[in-house]
Design an enzyme around this catalytic site. Structure first.
Site, PDB file in Angstrom:
ATOM      1  N   SER A 172       0.862  -1.178   0.000  1.00 13.84           N
ATOM      2  CA  SER A 172       0.000   0.000   0.000  1.00 13.84           C
ATOM      3  C   SER A 172       0.899   1.228   0.000  1.00 13.84           C
ATOM      4  O   SER A 172       2.042   1.170   0.475  1.00 13.84           O
ATOM      5  CB  SER A 172      -0.863   0.006   1.272  1.00 13.84           C
ATOM      6  OG  SER A 172      -1.515   1.248   1.404  1.00 13.84           O
ATOM      7  N   TYR A 209      -0.480  -0.834  11.076  1.00 15.33           N
ATOM      8  CA  TYR A 209      -0.841  -1.309   9.726  1.00 15.33           C
ATOM      9  C   TYR A 209       0.143  -0.745   8.697  1.00 15.33           C
ATOM     10  O   TYR A 209       0.672  -1.478   7.850  1.00 15.33           O
ATOM     11  CB  TYR A 209      -2.283  -0.901   9.387  1.00 15.33           C
ATOM     12  CG  TYR A 209      -2.616  -1.132   7.927  1.00 15.33           C
ATOM     13  CD1 TYR A 209      -2.639  -2.429   7.404  1.00 15.33           C
ATOM     14  CD2 TYR A 209      -2.868  -0.062   7.055  1.00 15.33           C
ATOM     15  CE1 TYR A 209      -2.905  -2.654   6.053  1.00 15.33           C
ATOM     16  CE2 TYR A 209      -3.139  -0.279   5.712  1.00 15.33           C
ATOM     17  CZ  TYR A 209      -3.152  -1.572   5.214  1.00 15.33           C
ATOM     18  OH  TYR A 209      -3.401  -1.802   3.886  1.00 15.33           O
ATOM     19  N   LYS A 213       2.844  -2.726   6.193  1.00 20.19           N
ATOM     20  CA  LYS A 213       2.908  -2.604   4.726  1.00 20.19           C
ATOM     21  C   LYS A 213       4.324  -2.198   4.288  1.00 20.19           C
ATOM     22  O   LYS A 213       4.785  -2.588   3.219  1.00 20.19           O
ATOM     23  CB  LYS A 213       1.853  -1.612   4.227  1.00 20.19           C
ATOM     24  CG  LYS A 213       0.431  -2.143   4.376  1.00 20.19           C
ATOM     25  CD  LYS A 213       0.078  -3.199   3.339  1.00 20.19           C
ATOM     26  CE  LYS A 213      -0.570  -4.421   3.860  1.00 20.19           C
ATOM     27  NZ  LYS A 213      -0.918  -5.417   2.826  1.00 20.19           N
TER      28      LYS A 213
HETATM   29  N1  NAP Z   1      -8.982  -1.640   0.538  1.00 18.88           N
HETATM   30  C1  NAP Z   1      -8.012  -0.755   0.509  1.00 18.88           C
HETATM   31  O1  NAP Z   1      -8.247   0.477   0.485  1.00 18.88           O
HETATM   32  C2  NAP Z   1      -6.568  -1.197   0.486  1.00 18.88           C
HETATM   33  C3  NAP Z   1      -5.580  -0.236   0.277  1.00 18.88           C
HETATM   34  C4  NAP Z   1      -4.249  -0.622   0.241  1.00 18.88           C
HETATM   35  C5  NAP Z   1      -3.926  -1.946   0.421  1.00 18.88           C
HETATM   36  N2  NAP Z   1      -4.896  -2.863   0.636  1.00 18.88           N
HETATM   37  C6  NAP Z   1      -4.484  -4.255   0.828  1.00 18.88           C
HETATM   38  O2  NAP Z   1      -5.229  -5.073  -0.043  1.00 18.88           O
HETATM   39  C7  NAP Z   1      -5.332  -6.394   0.499  1.00 18.88           C
HETATM   40  C8  NAP Z   1      -6.765  -6.875   0.361  1.00 18.88           C
HETATM   41  O3  NAP Z   1      -7.608  -6.010   1.097  1.00 18.88           O
HETATM   42  P1  NAP Z   1      -9.143  -5.791   0.724  1.00 18.88           P
HETATM   43  O4  NAP Z   1      -9.336  -4.344   0.553  1.00 18.88           O
HETATM   44  O5  NAP Z   1      -9.585  -6.703  -0.326  1.00 18.88           O
HETATM   45  O6  NAP Z   1      -9.806  -6.161   2.119  1.00 18.88           O
HETATM   46  P2  NAP Z   1     -10.791  -7.358   2.551  1.00 18.88           P
HETATM   47  O7  NAP Z   1     -12.008  -7.346   1.710  1.00 18.88           O
HETATM   48  O8  NAP Z   1     -10.915  -7.230   4.022  1.00 18.88           O
HETATM   49  O9  NAP Z   1      -9.950  -8.650   2.162  1.00 18.88           O
HETATM   50  C9  NAP Z   1      -8.881  -9.095   2.940  1.00 18.88           C
HETATM   51  C10 NAP Z   1      -8.720 -10.557   2.663  1.00 18.88           C
HETATM   52  O10 NAP Z   1      -7.634 -11.048   3.491  1.00 18.88           O
HETATM   53  C11 NAP Z   1      -8.132 -12.181   4.184  1.00 18.88           C
HETATM   54  N3  NAP Z   1      -7.475 -12.411   5.469  1.00 18.88           N
HETATM   55  C12 NAP Z   1      -7.478 -11.603   6.550  1.00 18.88           C
HETATM   56  N4  NAP Z   1      -6.846 -12.219   7.570  1.00 18.88           N
HETATM   57  C13 NAP Z   1      -6.446 -13.430   7.100  1.00 18.88           C
HETATM   58  C14 NAP Z   1      -5.766 -14.537   7.678  1.00 18.88           C
HETATM   59  N5  NAP Z   1      -5.402 -14.562   8.959  1.00 18.88           N
HETATM   60  N6  NAP Z   1      -5.519 -15.609   6.897  1.00 18.88           N
HETATM   61  C15 NAP Z   1      -5.901 -15.658   5.625  1.00 18.88           C
HETATM   62  N7  NAP Z   1      -6.588 -14.654   5.028  1.00 18.88           N
HETATM   63  C16 NAP Z   1      -6.863 -13.558   5.769  1.00 18.88           C
HETATM   64  C17 NAP Z   1      -9.609 -11.901   4.391  1.00 18.88           C
HETATM   65  O11 NAP Z   1     -10.289 -13.080   4.739  1.00 18.88           O
HETATM   66  P3  NAP Z   1     -11.625 -13.001   5.667  1.00 18.88           P
HETATM   67  O12 NAP Z   1     -12.710 -12.574   4.740  1.00 18.88           O
HETATM   68  O13 NAP Z   1     -11.751 -14.402   6.180  1.00 18.88           O
HETATM   69  O14 NAP Z   1     -11.341 -11.994   6.738  1.00 18.88           O
HETATM   70  C18 NAP Z   1      -9.970 -11.361   3.023  1.00 18.88           C
HETATM   71  O15 NAP Z   1     -10.142 -12.392   2.110  1.00 18.88           O
HETATM   72  C19 NAP Z   1      -4.803  -6.313   1.926  1.00 18.88           C
HETATM   73  O16 NAP Z   1      -3.487  -6.839   1.957  1.00 18.88           O
HETATM   74  C20 NAP Z   1      -4.746  -4.809   2.210  1.00 18.88           C
HETATM   75  O17 NAP Z   1      -3.707  -4.463   3.096  1.00 18.88           O
HETATM   76  C21 NAP Z   1      -6.212  -2.528   0.683  1.00 18.88           C
END
Ligand code: NAP
Length: 333
Positions: A172, A209, A213
């Site tokens: 990120s 967090y 990252k």
């Molecule tokens: N959304 C944003 O604005 C944003 C910005 C920058 C970076 N990111 C990064 O993008 C990635 C995906 O995020 P997202 O926005 O798609 O959020 P999300 O919808 O919350 O998805 C996160 C995913 O990670 C899984 N996860 C969490 N803890 C886990 C564990 N202990 N073991 C295995 N899987 C686990 C979740 O599974 P569960 O459904 O079971 O919890 C879910 O499938 C993350 O790495 C985040 O840091 C997101």
């Protein structure tokens, strides 16, 4: 690290950049991909996009079987020719991560693409069952261990197909909101990770967090040194600020998302872009679907020291806590 500048840059690209899906001429027939954190959010969207580009086999690495099955059914409906499997992966459990890696070696005759995307954000201190702080465990250690476990199969596939495998780690731009000093000196003499695990280091809010990252970026740069890009092209990237369940514990983040965020599919486009395009991105950081320089501090001598320190400490931790995993080749350099 120029917090205000980074924040303004983020607002600017969120308002002006339009993420693009893969072009129609990209066809992945014959290839196998693994996507973690793919039951929802960006990982789900990316997995779906890969399947829609003719992928032959897709492994959804998820910790909740029912949600994984729902994701599988939805993608299978859109891409019936893709063989899709839901595999259990909980990055809060060493056993689960190691079992996932062993299953890859046992059951997949090839792996061409690995998207290591699972992650979480918490605003209060919490500890994983492994005893590590949750961001340290899930975002850094879980991702790092899995990256090592997948190297062998990706590399063998690359040598058989004479085409580099691809591995991308979702980071990120907030990585660069963290201070390098948070990952610089062995705090209290016990090392970076022990300090980040210590509740005394936790400032309520999103600092941990952001630090986790930054660890993703440093880990990618460190691991890339140990891989030949003709075997595996490894990169890390910023998917932008996106609508998903990710900000559910962060009301400020949720309300900002209404005005600024990319939609979830657009977030997913960053994942597929990073792992399919940019053949020359080994060890690089991408943002806005383009290779970007990391802040000068990261590539400075101090940054390189932190990177090496994190690498050594993480490998030492794996040797202590997951002795069954053979990491000798990474020790040799
Ligand atoms: N959304 C944003 O604005 C944003 C910005 C920058 C970076 N990111 C990064 O993008 C990635 C995906 O995020 P997202 O926005 O798609 O959020 P999300 O919808 O919350 O998805 C996160 C995913 O990670 C899984 N996860 C969490 N803890 C886990 C564990 N202990 N073991 C295995 N899987 C686990 C979740 O599974 P569960 O459904 O079971 O919890 C879910 O499938 C993350 O790495 C985040 O840091 C997101």
């Amino acid at each position: 690290m120029g917090l205000l500048w980074n924040f303004l840059a983020m607002i600017w690209y969120q308002l002006t950049f339009k993420p693009k899906p893969l072009s129609d001429d990209i066809w992945l027939w014959g290839q196998t991909a693994i996507v973690t954190g793919s039951n929802a959010g960006l990982g789900f969207e990316a997995a779906k996009e890969l399947a829609l580009h003719g992928l032959s086999r897709l492994i959804l690495g998820v910790r909740d079987a029912a949600r994984g099955e729902a994701a599988r059914a939805e993608i299978a409906r859109l891409a019936p020719e893709c063989k899709i499997e839901v595999w259990s992966l909980d990055q809060e459990s060493w056993e689960s991560i190691v079992a996932f890696g062993e299953r890859v070696d046992r059951q997949l005759d090839r792996v061409d693409i690995a998207l290591l995307n699972a992650g979480l954000k918490r605003l209060e201190f919490s500890q994983s069952p492994t005893g590590h702080e949750a961001h340290v465990q899930v975002n850094h250690l879980g991702t790092a261990l899995l990256s090592l476990l997948l190297v062998g199969r990706l590399r063998r596939t690359a040598r058989e197909t004479r085409k580099p495998g691809r591995m991308s780690i979702t980071a990120s731009s907030v990585a660069f909101w963290a201070r390098l000093s948070d990952v610089q000196e062995p705090q209290g003499g016990n090392g970076i990770l022990a300090w980040l695990d210590n509740p005394a280091s936790f400032v309520p809010g999103e600092n941990h967090y952001c630090v986790s990252k930054l660890l993703n970026v440093l880990w990618t740069r460190a691991l890339a040194i140990h891989l030949y890009p003709r075997d595996i092209v490894l990169n890390t990237f910023n998917p932008g600020y996106c609508r998903s369940q990710f900000h559910r514990e962060d009301p400020r983040g949720e309300s900002m998302a209404k005005y600024l965020a990319f939609d979830t599919a657009q977030g997913g486009y960053h994942l597929t872009d990073a792992v399919i395009r940019h053949p020359n991105s080994h060890g690089a950081y991408l943002s806005e679907q383009t290779i970007r320089p990391v802040p000068q501090e990261i590539s400075s001598a101090k940054g390189m020291d932190s990177q090496q320190f994190l690498w050594d400490e993480t490998l030492a931790l794996f040797e202590r806590e997951c002795p069954e995993v053979d990491i000798e080749e990474f020790r040799r350099g």
